[in-house]
Design a protein around this motif. Structure first.
Motif, short mmCIF file in Angstrom:
data_model
loop_
_atom_site.label_atom_id
_atom_site.label_comp_id
_atom_site.label_asym_id
_atom_site.label_seq_id
_atom_site.Cartn_x
_atom_site.Cartn_y
_atom_site.Cartn_z
N SER A 25 -2.98 -14.69 3.15
CA SER A 25 -4.30 -15.33 2.13
C SER A 25 -4.68 -14.03 1.47
O SER A 25 -5.18 -13.76 -0.23
N GLY A 26 -4.31 -12.14 1.99
CA GLY A 26 -4.34 -11.46 0.84
C GLY A 26 -5.99 -10.63 1.48
O GLY A 26 -6.78 -9.70 0.57
N GLY A 27 -5.67 -10.51 2.80
CA GLY A 27 -7.79 -10.29 3.46
C GLY A 27 -7.30 -8.29 2.80
O GLY A 27 -8.09 -8.07 2.71
N HIS A 28 -6.45 -8.10 3.78
CA HIS A 28 -6.17 -6.57 4.05
C HIS A 28 -5.79 -6.43 2.49
O HIS A 28 -6.05 -5.35 1.78
N LEU A 29 -4.56 -7.03 1.47
CA LEU A 29 -4.00 -7.11 0.48
C LEU A 29 -3.07 -8.26 -0.07
O LEU A 29 -2.17 -8.35 0.85
N TYR A 30 -3.22 -8.30 -1.07
CA TYR A 30 -2.33 -9.54 -2.15
C TYR A 30 -1.36 -9.31 -1.76
O TYR A 30 -0.53 -8.06 -1.75
N ASP A 38 0.58 -1.07 -0.22
CA ASP A 38 0.17 -0.02 -0.02
C ASP A 38 1.06 1.43 -0.21
O ASP A 38 2.38 1.40 1.17
N VAL A 39 0.43 2.51 -0.31
CA VAL A 39 1.09 3.79 -1.04
C VAL A 39 2.03 4.38 0.69
O VAL A 39 2.38 4.69 0.71
N ASP A 40 0.82 4.27 1.87
CA ASP A 40 1.21 4.75 2.95
C ASP A 40 2.32 3.66 3.77
O ASP A 40 2.46 4.15 4.84
N HIS A 41 1.76 2.56 3.14
CA HIS A 41 3.47 1.54 3.76
C HIS A 41 5.06 1.86 2.75
O HIS A 41 6.09 1.39 3.40
N CYS A 42 4.78 2.42 2.16
CA CYS A 42 5.59 2.08 0.44
C CYS A 42 6.64 3.85 -0.09
O CYS A 42 7.16 3.85 -0.65
N GLY A 43 6.19 4.93 1.15
CA GLY A 43 6.47 6.28 0.44
C GLY A 43 7.95 6.45 0.30
O GLY A 43 8.50 7.29 -0.85
N LEU A 44 8.99 6.02 1.33
CA LEU A 44 10.35 6.78 1.07
C LEU A 44 10.70 5.20 0.51
O LEU A 44 12.20 5.19 0.03
N LEU A 45 10.01 3.94 -0.32
CA LEU A 45 10.66 3.30 -1.20
C LEU A 45 12.31 3.57 -2.66
O LEU A 45 13.21 3.57 -2.54
N ARG A 91 -4.54 -3.10 -4.98
CA ARG A 91 -5.56 -2.57 -4.83
C ARG A 91 -6.61 -2.07 -5.78
O ARG A 91 -8.32 -2.41 -5.81
N GLU A 92 -5.57 -1.77 -6.19
CA GLU A 92 -6.86 -0.84 -7.62
C GLU A 92 -7.63 -1.50 -8.56
O GLU A 92 -7.89 -1.19 -9.23
N LEU A 140 3.94 -3.71 -7.22
CA LEU A 140 4.02 -2.33 -7.14
C LEU A 140 4.87 -2.25 -8.55
O LEU A 140 5.23 -1.05 -9.22
N ARG A 141 5.05 -3.14 -9.13
CA ARG A 141 5.55 -3.16 -10.95
C ARG A 141 4.47 -2.87 -12.05
O ARG A 141 4.54 -1.82 -12.49
#
Length: 501
Positions: A403-408, A306-313, A342-343, A331-332
């Motif tokens: 299993s991807g319930g929050h995010l795959y 998710d973008v709120d966990h990957c902002g500084l990558l 997610r989208e 991310l790809r």
């Protein structure tokens, strides 16, 4: 308009200003079909905006360009959004003789009376003219604003909501103006923002939500992000020795989305990196915490993409990026400007894209990826599955994929020997949220209807994470320190999370 991609075929959102008359959409539809376009989504609500219609069209880039040209030729596309009936406006006019005259000519052409006008020099090459415009025919408003905007920037300050003939057509342009000023968005990015705001509106209106409430939540989300930039970015930071060789540093920003740093003598290992919008503030903080930051060897692990966990990558460019195959693929897709995992869920798309726009999120380059798992990891599974391991100093972590319930692609990192577990957003200490974090974290569930892409799976996965913690505590005889993606450190007490001492 903005481009998106669905299964490799381009999809473009046309933000059209259609006349309020029979056959207006039919004409747009004919143009789209004649050029080989396929309409994927249409959103129009006269109670929200008298003229603005959102049309998602799939087709080749060549077809979409032709559709764009023809819609523009008939006046359906422009740089402004439709507006309302009785308005207080502000015009930015060059401070030179005759500069106001073209605007006055436009008002005269549309038979618009001025009820109020005021201006004064402000030490710049421009004057801000405030005008009250009395408009008897709302159908001319779109043309009026288009003509004025060709000569000068225009903003809407007030409108007379008591008039029975008024609708809520001001929502979009007000939101656009606010976002443009707040985040210095280009005209194109502003239109993208409005398009995604409409996507959220369409989703929530189908559930009976009031349009004004939806726009209010969108505005609150953006304003909250902006509020804590610069000197107002004051995260909670704490450090604790978790083993003989490793110190754990926790950075908990005002909006949550924690960043953890495991410090050893040899390196710094980050777990998640928060929002991109706070990159400058976070880097300054990291340099204060670690004066030799630039010289340190660095690795970054993410719990999910998710973008709120990957902002500084994309910002911390000298770090190895460690992730599993599913997160790498998400991310790809972001890198290719295609819907990520997610989208691909329609109820998540609008919020996720808004988050990208207002936080200036950019995905990292893929040549920096190091994969935790191998090709034997199944695509689908219901259990918390061990897929790999990594070591930080004297801490040995097992990596589990959910299993991807929050995010795959979601992951859990467990160090059994030292009773540490990073749970990402699969298990967070909601009861430990500060007031401001609780307020902010209430916005996403409303705007997406759920923060989980599959709520049933997310609930089952939460139970499995709790079971894993309980098993670990039985094995070690000590309480696990639970480090969630949001909220303070916690421990498990009688099946519930309580804030750790």
């Amino acid at each position: 308009m903005n481009d998106d991609t669905s299964v490799g075929i381009p999809v473009r959102t046309f933000v059209t200003n259609v006349p309020d008359k029979a056959g207006a959409f039919l004409l747009a539809n004919r143009i789209i079909l004649q050029n080989g376009g396929n309409i994927m989504r249409v959103s129009y609500n006269k109670a929200v905006d008298l003229h603005t219609m959102f049309i998602d069209v799939q087709g080749s880039t060549r077809s979409l360009d032709a559709i764009s040209q023809q819609l523009q030729a008939i006046g359906y596309l422009g740089n402004c959004l439709a507006e309302t009936q009785v308005m207080m406006v502000e015009l930015k006019i060059p401070d030179e003789p005759g500069a106001l005259y073209p605007v006055l000519k436009i008002l005269d052409r549309y038979d618009i009376n001025i009820s109020y006008i005021n201006s004064s020099p402000n030490g710049t090459p421009y004057q801000n003219f405030r005008m009250g415009l009395l408009i008897e025919n709302p159908k001319v408003v779109k043309l009026l604003l288009d003509d004025i905007s060709e000569h000068c920037p225009i903003d809407i300050l007030e409108y007379d909501a008591s008039e029975a003939s008024l609708d809520n057509t001001i929502f979009y342009i007000r939101l656009a103006n606010d976002m443009q000023k707040m985040f210095y968005l280009s005209a194109e990015r502003t239109m993208e923002f409005i398009s995604e705001a409409n996507r959220i509106l369409q989703l929530l209106q189908d559930r009976g939500e009031n349009p004004q409430k939806v726009f209010d939540y969108i505005h609150r989300f953006a304003a909250f992000i902006k509020r804590y930039e610069g000197e107002q970015f004051q995260p909670d930071v704490n450090s604790r020795q978790v083993s003989a060789q490793v110190t754990l540093h926790t950075i908990e920003p005002p909006c949550g989305s924690n960043t953890y740093v495991l410090e050893t003598q040899d390196e710094l290992v980050l777990i998640d990196t928060g929002f991109a919008v706070y990159a400058r503030e976070m880097l300054a903080l990291l340099r204060r915490l670690f004066p030799d930051w630039a010289q340190r060897k660095k690795r970054i692990f993410i719990t999910h993409a998710d973008v709120d966990h990957c902002g500084l990558l994309n910002v911390i460019t000298d770090a190895e990026l460690w992730l599993n195959r599913k997160s790498a693929e998400s991310l790809r897709l972001q890198w290719l400007n295609q819907p990520d995992f997610r989208e691909r869920k329609s109820f998540c798309m609008g919020y996720s894209k808004l988050s990208r726009i207002i936080t200036s999120y950019q995905p990292p380059e893929q040549d920096r990826f190091y994969l935790i798992d191998d090709e034997t990891t199944p695509e689908e599974h219901e259990d918390l599955l061990k897929i790999g391991a990594f070591t930080v100093g004297d801490l040995d972590f097992e990596v589990f994929e959910g299993s991807g319930g929050h995010l795959y692609g979601e992951m859990i990192f467990l160090c059994r020997a030292h009773s540490l577990i990073f749970t990402g957003d699969n298990l967070v200490n909601i009861s430990g949220f500060s007031f401001e974090r609780a307020e902010f974290n209430s916005l996403a569930p409303y705007l997406m209807t759920s923060v989980n892409v599959d709520s049933k799976r997310a609930t089952a996965m939460r139970r499995q994470v709790i079971s894993l913690i309980e098993q670990t505590e039985q094995q070690t005889g000590s309480s696990c320190l639970i480090l969630g993606g949001h909220g303070p450190h916690s421990r498990l007490r009688e099946g519930k999370l309580v804030t750790a001492e």
